[in-house]
Design an enzyme around this catalytic site. Structure first.
Site, mmCIF file in Angstrom:
data_model
loop_
_atom_site.group_PDB
_atom_site.id
_atom_site.type_symbol
_atom_site.label_atom_id
_atom_site.label_comp_id
_atom_site.label_asym_id
_atom_site.label_seq_id
_atom_site.Cartn_x
_atom_site.Cartn_y
_atom_site.Cartn_z
ATOM 1 N N ASP A 77 0.828 -1.209 0.000
ATOM 2 C CA ASP A 77 0.000 0.000 0.000
ATOM 3 C C ASP A 77 0.860 1.257 0.000
ATOM 4 O OD1 ASP A 77 -2.206 -1.615 0.015
ATOM 5 O OD2 ASP A 77 -2.613 -1.385 2.163
ATOM 6 N N HIS A 136 5.645 12.991 -25.306
ATOM 7 C CA HIS A 136 5.927 14.389 -25.656
ATOM 8 C C HIS A 136 5.694 15.283 -24.450
ATOM 9 C CE1 HIS A 136 1.944 16.457 -26.117
ATOM 10 N NE2 HIS A 136 1.481 15.255 -26.383
ATOM 11 N N ASP A 193 -2.407 16.546 -21.296
ATOM 12 C CA ASP A 193 -1.747 16.432 -22.594
ATOM 13 C C ASP A 193 -0.514 17.342 -22.628
ATOM 14 O OD1 ASP A 193 -1.217 15.885 -25.246
ATOM 15 O OD2 ASP A 193 -2.819 17.164 -26.030
ATOM 16 N N GLU A 223 5.459 17.826 -30.572
ATOM 17 C CA GLU A 223 4.445 16.856 -30.988
ATOM 18 C C GLU A 223 3.204 17.573 -31.475
ATOM 19 O OE1 GLU A 223 0.847 14.193 -30.226
ATOM 20 O OE2 GLU A 223 1.339 16.216 -29.508
ATOM 21 N N GLU A 224 2.881 18.669 -30.795
ATOM 22 C CA GLU A 224 1.654 19.395 -31.106
ATOM 23 C C GLU A 224 1.712 20.079 -32.473
ATOM 24 O OE1 GLU A 224 -0.866 18.928 -29.494
ATOM 25 O OE2 GLU A 224 -0.403 18.549 -27.395
ATOM 26 N N ASP A 254 0.756 8.887 -23.926
ATOM 27 C CA ASP A 254 0.109 10.164 -24.220
ATOM 28 C C ASP A 254 -1.278 10.165 -23.582
ATOM 29 O OD1 ASP A 254 -0.399 12.656 -25.187
ATOM 30 O OD2 ASP A 254 -0.144 12.163 -27.297
#
Length: 296
Positions: free
Chosen positions: A23, A97, A109, A142-143, A168
């Site tokens: 735990d 990313h 994100d 990445e964007e 991602d």
């Protein structure tokens, strides 16, 4: 008889200790992941987000490097760290990313995926794989079209990985969503087995949003990708992408699509409850894949 009773008593006393330790370990992973997502998403620009990642790599005793690149007339910096492993062994590359869009803080994100990679790095450094070297990578831009990962695989002098594992949107939910290409790829069977052992629902298939695994697949390199979400969101995400590709107006967007690329993308949306179990599932799958891999 007395010795048997003592042995039984010792076993009975040990069970709560093991449960307590387990735990504690789960709580530690959840806390570390949460703290790391918060640290990355606090950065006002990509450089600050990268610095948060670098500080965590430093705390793990991992040497990292920035790899500057120019791709499609855009300039960026990937961050790469080697975890080590058997000399001459094939390479397992794990990545996510770390850049974000202007809206929100990029917590889901993709600070969430970057933090997941950092937690796996800690686990695989503490107990290395037997048959593979391991490296972790954090992609820039990445964007803007997967530019960081595309630049990485386009370098002909760079070592090609035996497998690339991408993360991602790893921010909440009870289901591990796995991108598996149509062809037979490493890790698919092992992931299904590990998910069953850990009681982690797994949704695996080749339909999956576009992200950095695509750069590797397009370069004919084996790659898979993971997200953590709620099961009922997956169909909604795929339906929305189908509508976008068909140039239709998206309807009934699921939570993921309402959060990412919006002002809602902050740590307030995160839920670490199932992150430790999801990461344990992936770690177990990687270890099983490594143990079952034979090399000349």
């Amino acid at each position: 008889m007395r010795q048997l009773r003592l042995a039984i008593l010792a076993t009975a006393l040990a069970i709560p200790c093991f449960a307590h330790a387990r735990d504690n370990a789960i709580a530690d992973v959840a806390r570390q992941w949460t703290d790391q997502v918060a640290s990355i998403s606090a950065g006002d620009d990509t450089a600050a987000r990268g610095k948060a990642i670098q500080q965590r790599l430093d705390s793990l005793g991992l040497k990292w490097r920035e790899e500057a690149f120019t791709q499609d007339k855009e300039q960026g910096r990937n961050i790469v760290a080697d975890l080590g492993g058997p000399e001459g062994a094939p390479l397992l590359l794990i990545g996510a990313h770390y850049d974000r869009v202007a809206q929100g803080r990029g917590a889901t994100d993709n600070a969430s995926g970057s933090a997941a990679v950092l937690e796996l790095a800690a686990a695989l450094k503490a107990r290395p794989l037997a048959k593979h070297r391991v490296a972790v990578a954090f992609w820039d831009l990445e964007e803007k079209g997967l530019l960081g990962s595309k630049a990485h695989v386009a370098d002909k002098d760079r070592e090609k990985p035996a497998l690339y594992v991408n993360f991602d949107v790893f921010g909440w939910g009870e289901t591990l969503w796995m991108m598996v290409p149509p062809a037979v790829v490493p890790l698919a069977v092992e992931s299904a087995s590990a998910a069953k052992s850990n009681g982690m629902p797994l949704s695996a298939g080749d339909k999956y949003p576009p992200t950095d695994h695509r750069a590797f697949l397009e370069a004919k390199l084996p790659a898979v990708s993971f997200s953590l979400t709620d099961a009922d969101e997956i169909k909604g995400v795929l339906r929305m992408y189908e509508q976008l590709y068909a140039k239709q107006r998206p309807t009934n967007p699921p939570k993921i699509m309402q959060v990412i690329h919006s002002d809602r993308d902050t740590v307030a949306e995160l839920d670490p409850t199932n992150v430790p179990r999801a990461l344990k599932t992936i770690e177990d799958a990687l270890r099983a894949w490594d143990a079952g891999t034979s090399h000349p």
